[in-house]
Design an enzyme around this catalytic site. Structure first.
Site, short mmCIF file in Angstrom:
data_model
loop_
_atom_site.label_atom_id
_atom_site.label_comp_id
_atom_site.label_asym_id
_atom_site.label_seq_id
_atom_site.Cartn_x
_atom_site.Cartn_y
_atom_site.Cartn_z
CG HIS A 389 -1.56 1.32 1.50
ND1 HIS A 389 -2.64 1.79 0.79
CD2 HIS A 389 -1.25 2.30 2.40
CE1 HIS A 389 -2.99 2.98 1.24
NE2 HIS A 389 -2.17 3.32 2.22
CG HIS A 394 0.87 6.71 0.73
ND1 HIS A 394 0.10 7.83 0.94
CD2 HIS A 394 0.29 5.70 1.42
CE1 HIS A 394 -0.91 7.51 1.75
NE2 HIS A 394 -0.82 6.22 2.04
CD GLU A 434 -4.44 6.62 2.98
OE1 GLU A 434 -4.62 5.83 2.03
OE2 GLU A 434 -3.46 6.55 3.74
CB SER A 453 -3.00 0.35 -3.12
OG SER A 453 -3.64 0.97 -2.02
#
Length: 561
Positions: A389, A394, A434, A453
């Site tokens: 993730h 990110h 997010e 993701s």
């Protein structure tokens, strides 16, 4: 109190155990927002417990701690210096400024002495050790003087008796009934003597109230926050509610080898210190296989659904041989890549950090990343962040200068913020970093790490099922989030620059009484709380402006040639 706190914690865990089914097992997404709320509850309970305990100790002891005068311990007997002229006062008053009133002196002597929260913080700091008692403390005192300016001489005499130094003194007519003047006195003295000074001033009937206001220009109630990148060594508090050892619904709960593997990788993160190279992890064939399945899926979906900034950075990571299908990247390699592009770096984290610790790291352009891998039985979903993730969600956008700046500004806004403001900042982070969407050539694209993701949520977000709203931090920060199923609401940013501009305006309305800036040369956060600091910053900005002006002139000159 501990029993009540434990009961509250059990209630929070019970709330968190409502599950949805995704990927074949009951799960609930771990959320920075949820953890911020949980942390707020724990902090509130802990603070209340500490205050009650400290006030009970003060009432039991009658505040009979010693103070230092001429290097000699002196008790609170008849030789203690007082406000009047060195003689003990017969009249005492209750120590709570907000409820100060004048009544029967004998009755006051029987009342409990109530410490304010600031005094509890000061007293706890002084009680850590003998060295802590003698540490110099800067503080501001607000005194309400009933007897007019004649009380100033007694104030200064008492401060001198306690070996204090007056750094600033000002007075003004008071608006309080029965009080002639208010005096603001900034002093510097040892902590133990400051505690005794406050008590001594409160024992005089010349003052309607004595209030400890500030400590080094920042409120004593301001939560601790790191000032240098090395202080992030202290920002590793975990929210461990969903570790495989604790949650029977975690996909790795019944896998003893997986739990042991997680523990080993967590120990590596706990041992990491500022300045160390990030230790490499020898990922297993199974772990690399899990990475490959998710990586190839992202490659398939990225061209159509990801924003252009994500795709551009992803290609650079591929060109640098960091993003490859068959091997999980090492954090040290990724950190070096980010440092060259945006100044961001990575440091290993043992699990999901508390919201305050995680956001504080962003202020230093540091992203705390896990190194463990989700269980291979659940390759496309994990109840808490794992390295897949972090890396695929990110890292690409942290390599984009505009997005990196937005992330850092969220972090800077969190430093010294109240618990309620941390919740709001976490909510903004949730709906942007997010789960954020943006516009690109009149089409919706994803930039949120959780979307990029997570296959199912990405397709849901870009369908016609959810409600889409324009990103406005004031409303976004209080929007209830959904962690049991897909989000019903997503927020759309026009551009990253537009999102940053709106965020800055919103942050300016927060209650924090000071501004901060990050100095990349020293890796230090500077609190802009004095004229000297502002003048230095203005000088630096003027120098930069001069360089930019000269560059423009040279470009114009070469253009005409």
């Amino acid at each position: 109190m501990a029993v009540a706190a434990a009961q509250k914690n059990r209630e929070m865990f019970a709330i968190k155990k409502s599950y949805s089914i995704e990927n074949g097992y009951p799960s609930r997404r771990r959320s920075l927002v949820d953890d911020a709320r949980f942390e707020t509850l724990v902090v509130k309970q802990t603070k209340q417990s500490v205050l009650e305990e400290a006030r009970a100790r003060a009432n039991d002891s009658g505040l009979e701690s010693d103070f230092i005068q001429d290097g000699v311990h002196i008790g609170n007997g008849d030789n203690s210096p007082t406000v009047e002229d060195g003689t003990q006062q017969d009249e005492t008053k209750n120590g709570h400024l907000a409820d100060a009133d004048i009544g029967d002196d004998d009755a006051k002597g029987d009342e409990d002495y109530t410490l304010t929260e600031e005094e509890v913080i000061l007293q706890n700091a002084a009680s850590e050790s003998s060295e802590a008692e003698q540490a110099l403390q800067q503080a501001a005192l607000l005194l309400h003087m009933r007897d007019g300016m004649g009380s100033l001489a007694r104030i200064l005499k008492t401060i001198d008796n306690y070996k204090g130094c007056v750094q600033h003194l000002e007075t003004r007519p008071s608006q309080v009934t029965g009080v002639q003047f208010d005096a603001l006195v900034k002093v510097s003295m040892t902590r133990i003597n400051l505690i005794q000074l406050i008590r001594s001033l409160r024992q005089s009937t010349a003052f309607a109230g004595v209030n400890l206001l500030t400590e080094n220009n920042i409120s004593s109630k301001t939560p601790w926050f790191p000032r240098h990148a090395s202080d992030l060594d202290n920002c590793n508090h975990l929210m461990t509610k969903y570790e495989p050892e604790l949650d029977m619904n975690h996909p790795g709960f019944a896998d003893k080898d997986y739990r042991e593997r997680r523990k080993q990788i967590a120990e590596i993160a706990f041992a990491y210190k500022y300045g160390d190279p990030i230790p490499s992890i020898a990922y297993t064939e199974i772990e690399n296989g899990t990475w490959q399945r998710v990586f190839n899926t992202v490659l398939d979906l990225m061209p159509k659904h990801a924003c252009r900034e994500y795709k551009a950075a992803f290609e650079k990571l591929q060109a640098a041989d960091i993003f490859v299908p068959h091997r999980i990247p090492q954090l040290e390699d990724v950190s070096s890549f980010l440092r060259k592009h945006t100044g961001f770096t990575l440091r290993p984290a043992a699990g999901l950090l508390t919201a305050r610790d995680f956001l504080a790291s962003l202020a230093f352009r540091v992203f705390q990343s896990t190194q463990y891998v989700r269980h291979n039985n659940s390759p496309f979903h994990t109840p808490e962040p794992d390295c897949i993730h972090e890396l695929l969600g990110h890292i690409p956008l942290l390599a984009d200068p505009s997005f990196a700046q937005f992330s850092q500004e969220i972090g800077l806004a969190s430093l010294g913020a109240s618990d309620s403001e941390i919740e709001k900042l976490s909510t903004v982070y949730w709906f942007t970093v997010e789960f954020g969407l943006c516009k690109e050539n009149q089409q919706l694209k994803a930039y949120g790490a959780a979307l990029l993701s997570s296959i199912g949520e990405l397709l849901h977000a870009l369908s016609d099922k959810p409600e889409l709203r324009p990103f406005e931090p004031a409303s976004t920060s209080v929007q209830p989030y959904q962690d049991q199923e897909y989000q019903p609401i997503y927020y759309v940013a026009e551009t990253f620059e537009d999102a940053k501009d709106k965020f800055r305006r919103w942050v300016s309305t927060m209650s924090r009484p000071f501004e901060v800036r990050f100095n990349p040369h020293t890796e230090r956060v500077e609190v802009l709380d004095s004229v000297d600091k502002l003048e230095t910053l203005i000088w630096q900005l003027n120098t930069e402006t001069l360089h930019l002006t000269n560059a423009v002139k040279k470009l114009k000159g070469s253009h005409f040639e």
